[in-house]
Design a protein around this motif. Sequence first.
Motif, PDB file in Angstrom:
ATOM      1  N   ILE A 177       0.864  -1.181   0.000  1.00 45.50           N
ATOM      2  CA  ILE A 177       0.000   0.000   0.000  1.00 45.50           C
ATOM      3  C   ILE A 177       0.898   1.229   0.000  1.00 45.50           C
ATOM      4  O   ILE A 177       1.635   1.480   0.961  1.00 45.50           O
ATOM      5  CB  ILE A 177      -0.930   0.024   1.230  1.00 45.50           C
ATOM      6  CG1 ILE A 177      -1.711  -1.294   1.349  1.00 45.50           C
ATOM      7  CG2 ILE A 177      -1.877   1.216   1.150  1.00 45.50           C
ATOM      8  CD1 ILE A 177      -2.587  -1.597   0.162  1.00 45.50           C
ATOM      9  N   ARG A 178       0.834   2.019  -1.072  1.00 44.26           N
ATOM     10  CA  ARG A 178       1.710   3.175  -1.211  1.00 44.26           C
ATOM     11  C   ARG A 178       1.068   4.452  -0.674  1.00 44.26           C
ATOM     12  O   ARG A 178       1.761   5.424  -0.372  1.00 44.26           O
ATOM     13  CB  ARG A 178       2.096   3.369  -2.676  1.00 44.26           C
ATOM     14  CG  ARG A 178       2.807   2.163  -3.308  1.00 44.26           C
ATOM     15  CD  ARG A 178       3.242   2.485  -4.731  1.00 44.26           C
ATOM     16  NE  ARG A 178       4.211   3.562  -4.740  1.00 44.26           N
ATOM     17  CZ  ARG A 178       5.531   3.385  -4.662  1.00 44.26           C
ATOM     18  NH1 ARG A 178       6.020   2.152  -4.563  1.00 44.26           N
ATOM     19  NH2 ARG A 178       6.347   4.415  -4.684  1.00 44.26           N
ATOM     20  N   ALA A 179      -0.263   4.462  -0.604  1.00 41.04           N
ATOM     21  CA  ALA A 179      -0.968   5.652  -0.108  1.00 41.04           C
ATOM     22  C   ALA A 179      -2.335   5.230   0.401  1.00 41.04           C
ATOM     23  O   ALA A 179      -2.894   4.220  -0.036  1.00 41.04           O
ATOM     24  CB  ALA A 179      -1.112   6.695  -1.212  1.00 41.04           C
ATOM     25  N   LEU A 189       2.583   6.553   2.075  1.00 34.98           N
ATOM     26  CA  LEU A 189       3.356   5.548   2.800  1.00 34.98           C
ATOM     27  C   LEU A 189       4.612   5.142   2.041  1.00 34.98           C
ATOM     28  O   LEU A 189       5.419   4.360   2.555  1.00 34.98           O
ATOM     29  CB  LEU A 189       2.481   4.316   3.042  1.00 34.98           C
ATOM     30  CG  LEU A 189       1.125   4.598   3.724  1.00 34.98           C
ATOM     31  CD1 LEU A 189       0.319   3.324   3.825  1.00 34.98           C
ATOM     32  CD2 LEU A 189       1.337   5.229   5.097  1.00 34.98           C
ATOM     33  N   ALA A 190       4.752   5.633   0.832  1.00 35.75           N
ATOM     34  CA  ALA A 190       5.915   5.364  -0.014  1.00 35.75           C
ATOM     35  C   ALA A 190       6.089   6.562  -0.943  1.00 35.75           C
ATOM     36  O   ALA A 190       5.155   7.377  -1.098  1.00 35.75           O
ATOM     37  CB  ALA A 190       5.720   4.074  -0.805  1.00 35.75           C
ATOM     38  N   PRO A 191       7.245   6.725  -1.556  1.00 37.76           N
ATOM     39  CA  PRO A 191       7.434   7.848  -2.493  1.00 37.76           C
ATOM     40  C   PRO A 191       6.357   7.858  -3.576  1.00 37.76           C
ATOM     41  O   PRO A 191       5.934   6.805  -4.053  1.00 37.76           O
ATOM     42  CB  PRO A 191       8.822   7.571  -3.089  1.00 37.76           C
ATOM     43  CG  PRO A 191       9.532   6.797  -2.030  1.00 37.76           C
ATOM     44  CD  PRO A 191       8.489   5.940  -1.381  1.00 37.76           C
ATOM     45  N   GLY A 203      -1.298  12.935 -14.344  1.00 37.42           N
ATOM     46  CA  GLY A 203      -1.209  11.504 -14.115  1.00 37.42           C
ATOM     47  C   GLY A 203      -2.062  11.034 -12.948  1.00 37.42           C
ATOM     48  O   GLY A 203      -2.750  11.817 -12.280  1.00 37.42           O
ATOM     49  N   SER A 204      -2.014   9.721 -12.690  1.00 32.73           N
ATOM     50  CA  SER A 204      -2.767   9.109 -11.596  1.00 32.73           C
ATOM     51  C   SER A 204      -1.794   8.535 -10.573  1.00 32.73           C
ATOM     52  O   SER A 204      -0.863   7.803 -10.923  1.00 32.73           O
ATOM     53  CB  SER A 204      -3.664   7.980 -12.125  1.00 32.73           C
ATOM     54  OG  SER A 204      -4.671   8.482 -12.960  1.00 32.73           O
ATOM     55  N   LEU A 205      -2.039   8.836  -9.323  1.00 36.47           N
ATOM     56  CA  LEU A 205      -1.201   8.341  -8.240  1.00 36.47           C
ATOM     57  C   LEU A 205      -1.326   6.822  -8.122  1.00 36.47           C
ATOM     58  O   LEU A 205      -2.435   6.271  -8.119  1.00 36.47           O
ATOM     59  CB  LEU A 205      -1.621   8.998  -6.926  1.00 36.47           C
ATOM     60  CG  LEU A 205      -0.891   8.529  -5.664  1.00 36.47           C
ATOM     61  CD1 LEU A 205       0.553   9.033  -5.672  1.00 36.47           C
ATOM     62  CD2 LEU A 205      -1.627   9.017  -4.416  1.00 36.47           C
ATOM     63  N   VAL A 206      -0.197   6.126  -8.017  1.00 40.75           N
ATOM     64  CA  VAL A 206      -0.220   4.693  -7.750  1.00 40.75           C
ATOM     65  C   VAL A 206      -0.467   4.496  -6.255  1.00 40.75           C
ATOM     66  O   VAL A 206       0.346   4.910  -5.424  1.00 40.75           O
ATOM     67  CB  VAL A 206       1.090   4.010  -8.176  1.00 40.75           C
ATOM     68  CG1 VAL A 206       1.046   2.525  -7.816  1.00 40.75           C
ATOM     69  CG2 VAL A 206       1.319   4.196  -9.669  1.00 40.75           C
TER      70      VAL A 206
END
Length: 253
Positions: A177-179, A189-191, A203-206
Amino acid sequence: MKRLKNKSEHLKILLQCLLTGRFNHGVCPVCERQTLFMKKGEWLRDQYVCIFCNSLPRQRAITIVIEMMFPDYRNMKMFESSPCGPASRKLMKKCKHYLSGFYFEDIPAGEYKSGNRCENLEELTFDDNTFDLVITQDVLEHVLNPGKAFKEICRVLKPGGAHVFTVPYYFWQKTLIRAKKNPTGIEYLAPKVYHGNPIDENGSLVVTEWGEDFLEYVYEHSGMVTTAYNLRSRNMGLEAEFLEVFVSRKGIA
């Protein structure tokens, strides 16, 4: 002038591919033509294209799976979220009962912006048991509450209906889970990583990198059983990273 420049760049890349042998003959599942598949770079998922329709491997793969698993798809009631690319255009043209939608933050769900319907996968406006097929191509790695989205997709599918979709699948690791969304906004939670978005130049956030527990996650949140298809065929331009196509089935009872 910009169009001429793009055409010139395309021809330059095409010539380079021909001179270096980075191409192969085949038949494109999307445009259904004898073609050349050109390898424009090392990242084949986005750089291995049909010279006629410009389709990518994952678009060719999902086209094959839809036609293989649902041969009567042209007569089915279909909804596609965030359509983009040649495979979406083919579905739009071929399917008699095709409907699509994008998520716009600035208008209510169910309304239209620039001719496009606004639909949020987490809160779809459709009635229960509406569609035979729901299609998403590289969408569900960007949804902040994917569990709710899978549940909603199941709700709007008819009994026996299916969700056919692609996402990058990191099967060798656990889901990352990055966000996530919290009461004050988005917590990272991650770059930050962004993918292309057909309606937003930023763009779209991963949000999620789906891993080994992915199929169990879909079942837990929707009750749908998911099968992963990984098709490989150089003749059909099916060589690339993250080429899986997923089919989640809604139960009949």
